[in-house]
Enzyme design. Structure first.
Site, PDB file in Angstrom:
ATOM      1  N   SER A   1       0.845  -1.195   0.000  1.00 43.11           N
ATOM      2  CA  SER A   1       0.000   0.000   0.000  1.00 43.11           C
ATOM      3  C   SER A   1       0.886   1.254   0.000  1.00 43.11           C
ATOM      4  O   SER A   1       1.683   1.424  -0.913  1.00 43.11           O
ATOM      5  CB  SER A   1      -0.961  -0.041   1.189  1.00 43.11           C
ATOM      6  OG  SER A   1      -1.993   0.890   1.042  1.00 43.11           O
TER       7      SER A   1
ATOM      8  N   ASP B   1      -8.777  -4.885  -6.025  1.00 42.82           N
ATOM      9  CA  ASP B   1      -8.339  -3.788  -5.178  1.00 42.82           C
ATOM     10  C   ASP B   1      -8.761  -2.476  -5.828  1.00 42.82           C
ATOM     11  O   ASP B   1      -8.157  -2.041  -6.805  1.00 42.82           O
ATOM     12  CB  ASP B   1      -6.815  -3.830  -5.006  1.00 42.82           C
ATOM     13  CG  ASP B   1      -6.312  -2.774  -4.039  1.00 42.82           C
ATOM     14  OD1 ASP B   1      -7.130  -1.964  -3.559  1.00 42.82           O
ATOM     15  OD2 ASP B   1      -5.101  -2.758  -3.764  1.00 42.82           O
TER      16      ASP B   1
ATOM     17  N   HIS C   1      -7.402  -5.496  -1.585  1.00 47.88           N
ATOM     18  CA  HIS C   1      -6.170  -4.881  -1.104  1.00 47.88           C
ATOM     19  C   HIS C   1      -5.356  -5.859  -0.262  1.00 47.88           C
ATOM     20  O   HIS C   1      -4.177  -5.641  -0.010  1.00 47.88           O
ATOM     21  CB  HIS C   1      -6.526  -3.632  -0.289  1.00 47.88           C
ATOM     22  CG  HIS C   1      -5.420  -2.628  -0.171  1.00 47.88           C
ATOM     23  ND1 HIS C   1      -4.723  -2.129  -1.257  1.00 47.88           N
ATOM     24  CD2 HIS C   1      -4.875  -2.016   0.920  1.00 47.88           C
ATOM     25  CE1 HIS C   1      -3.807  -1.255  -0.840  1.00 47.88           C
ATOM     26  NE2 HIS C   1      -3.884  -1.180   0.472  1.00 47.88           N
TER      27      HIS C   1
END
Length: 633
Positions: free
Chosen positions: A492, A578, A610
């Site tokens: 991320s 995602d 994600h």
């Protein structure tokens, strides 16, 4: 003689068992503990244990009770008989629940009923997808009905194109009964389309069953209002962030008493995760990150008296306190974990300040393992600040040897890096594979004061990158670190960090691994679903040419602009579902690396968001992660 020989063999066997280390296969056999609450008589803790099955590619769950003062866990089939049902009104007359309601035309067949095989989706505003699902015109709504067989439900948000519980993660904690059972309070962001995607302004609404009218109890606040609950004396309490669009703002505890709202944590330099009232209504206990851990705090409630409000930290140690479950005499029941141990249920005696482990779901497994050692290290940053860095050492660590070392870049970007236990980014597993792990509490993390936490916003590629390099450079001075075998990994925002550091690392690192990372800040703004996040952290949109802060985010702080400086192998993981960091980010990064002739690999999970949640995909993830390190480090 035989007895001595037998004893020696037993000891050798036990020593051999003790030298086992964590593996990806073992990690995904551990039971995952979730505390559900205390029994109605408050004598037992009720909890769930979910156990993944790689073979079946799913998890199964069992339910247990456990005495609050310790003892043997007993499996139960049904939790309803033992747990208090918070969805029943205090007088027992009504039930509250939630259902999804179709309110908007979105699908092609909604507009053209005869075209039943059309899979078109038509949108006039943003919020057309969120997290990992597309908006099909359906909304979560809160209902109530009489507590009897065959009763018809009443939709308290009838005709409103808004969600309660909130998507994507809201549940029945988003709505509660008032103490008198005459009202239902619920959390909702009453904005639609593009406004929804650019705002964090949730509110707490109160629906009166008799008048069927709704009142906004938090209209004066523009940021998040969440987690409503009533004190034992009937005072509405909730968590509040002040600024609209800032999803990582300071989270405070607000109490409304006799029409006056009091911020109990306004003058405390931290942010609250979750809270629970004491039984007498005089104190609020809460969990918050502090100095690389999560600990239990307490704050007193003064009412309308002139008593000073004081926040006090109760627990201390290298572990995380997570969920608050309930009280049993002088004990508070919580879940607790550390980097070597998955969550278990504990009690903490508030008078003696002593811990007692109640559940032992994975204790026997850990007894067979040689575990990693975690060390605190405080590093001076380039601007003269003191930064906590966790250093995780391999099991059976030998300081005379040299170890390959990984810089771990945390996501968020404002997520605390504490003594958490991940089933993917597991430090204990990385250490068991023979790697030293360096995990800095760099700029932008809660637990070190609000100012430290906020420093990353609008400065993604600034001081925080110096923080990373200060951490790895400091630890690399140790004789046990093989300076020729340094890797950089993260997900991320941590993936963004990997992409960015790949362009500025000056040959410190030999290899890189990024999972669902932000690669191109321009296309990120154009495809991510929670636009408020990018608006806040980037300072605006890329077309705002007179906005110097925003322009820096899309040029200087954009990893895509530094690909010409990439010179080391890179592995890129990407989830197909995602929508937070969409697939194009991973594709762009991989394509750039390939076109530059850099050794690179793209591992794509079509059905993951994600995160990587399916057991077999998780095994593939672990396999590719460590295979890449074996190949390149």
């Amino acid at each position: 003689m035989k007895k001595v020989l037998f004893t020696t063999l037993i000891m050798m066997s036990l020593n051999a068992i003790g030298q086992n280390v964590m593996s990806p296969e073992l990690l995904w056999k551990l039971g995952r503990v979730t505390a559900l609450g205390l029994s109605k008589d408050e004598k037992n803790v009720v909890f769930k244990v979910s156990t993944p099955s790689v073979e079946e590619n799913k998890s199964s769950s069992k339910f247990y009770t456990l005495p609050v003062n310790g003892g043997t866990a007993t499996e139960i089939k049904d939790t309803k008989a033992i747990l208090a049902d918070k969805n029943v009104s205090p007088d027992g007359k009504f039930l509250v629940y939630n259902e999804e309601v179709k309110l908007e035309k979105v699908l092609g067949k909604d507009f053209y009923p005869s075209l039943t095989k059309s899979d078109a989706q038509i949108y006039d505003g943003l919020d057309y997808r969120h997290w990992d699902t597309w908006n099909e015109g359906k909304f979560n709504h809160v209902f109530y009905k009489e507590n009897k067989e065959g009763a018809t439900g009443i939709d308290i948000l009838k005709g409103e194109n808004f969600d309660s519980p909130q998507k994507p993660f809201g549940g029945d904690e988003d709505y509660i009964w008032s103490p008198d059972g005459k009202s239902i309070l619920y959390v909702c962001k009453k904005k639609a389309g593009t406004q929804y995607a650019t705002s964090t302004n949730t509110n707490i609404y109160e629906y009166n069953l008799e008048t069927q009218k709704t009142t906004n109890r938090t209209e004066d606040n523009l940021g998040y209002d969440t987690a409503p609950q009533f004190s034992p004396t009937g005072n509405l309490t909730w968590l509040q962030m002040k600024r609209d669009g800032y999803e990582a703002d300071k989270n405070d505890i607000i109490v409304e008493f006799k029409g006056i709202k009091t911020n109990l944590t306004a003058n405390w330099d931290g942010t609250v995760d979750n809270f629970m009232w004491s039984k007498d209504g005089k104190n609020v206990y809460f969990v918050a990150p502090v100095d690389g851990t999560k600990q239990l705090f307490v704050v007193n409630f003064p009412g309308l008296t002139k008593m000073a409000i004081q926040v006090r930290q109760i627990t201390k140690g290298d572990f995380d306190v997570n969920d608050l479950v309930g009280f049993a005499g002088d004990d508070i029941i919580v879940t607790r974990n550390d980097m070597n141990h998955a969550p278990e249920i504990y009690s903490f005696n508030l008078k003696k300040n002593t811990w007692k482990q109640l559940s032992n779901v994975n204790t026997d497994t850990y007894k067979t393992l040689a575990l990693s050692k975690t060390e605190r290290r405080y590093v001076t940053t380039t601007d003269g600040k003191k930064m906590l860095v966790w250093v995780i050492l391999p099991p059976n660590f030998d300081a005379t040897k040299k170890y390959p070392t990984l810089l771990f870049c945390q996501g968020g970007p404002q997520s605390a890096l504490t003594q958490s236990y991940s089933f993917r980014w597991n430090f204990s597993l990385m250490a068991a594979k023979g790697y030293v792990v360096v995990a800095p509490n760099r700029r932008g993390m809660p637990g070190h004061g609000v100012e430290w936490n906020e420093k990353i916003s609008k400065d993604w590629g600034g001081q925080v990158m110096d923080d990373y390099l200060s951490a790895i450079d400091d630890v690399a001075k140790e004789s046990y670190v093989d300076k020729s075998r340094l890797g950089c990994v993260g997900a991320s925002y941590g993936g963004y960090s990997v992409f960015y550091l790949a362009g500025i690392h000056n040959n410190r690192f030999k290899t890189f691994i990024a999972h669902d990372g932000v690669f191109n800040t321009v296309s990120m703004l154009g495809t991510t679903e929670e636009v408020f996040f990018n608006n806040w952290d980037f300072g605006g949109a890329y077309w705002e040419k007179d906005n110097a802060v925003a322009q820096k985010a899309y040029t200087t702080f954009n990893p895509a602009t530094m690909v010409e400086k990439w010179n080391k192998p890179i592995l890129i993981f990407q989830g197909g579902k995602d929508f937070r960091v969409p697939i194009g980010q991973g594709q762009e990064a991989f394509q750039a690396a390939q076109l530059r002739g850099i050794k690179s690999r793209f591992v794509y999970f079509p059905d993951e968001n994600h995160w990587v949640l399916k057991p077999q995909n998780a095994q593939v993830w672990q396999g590719e992660f460590f295979k890449w390190l074996n190949e390149t480090l």
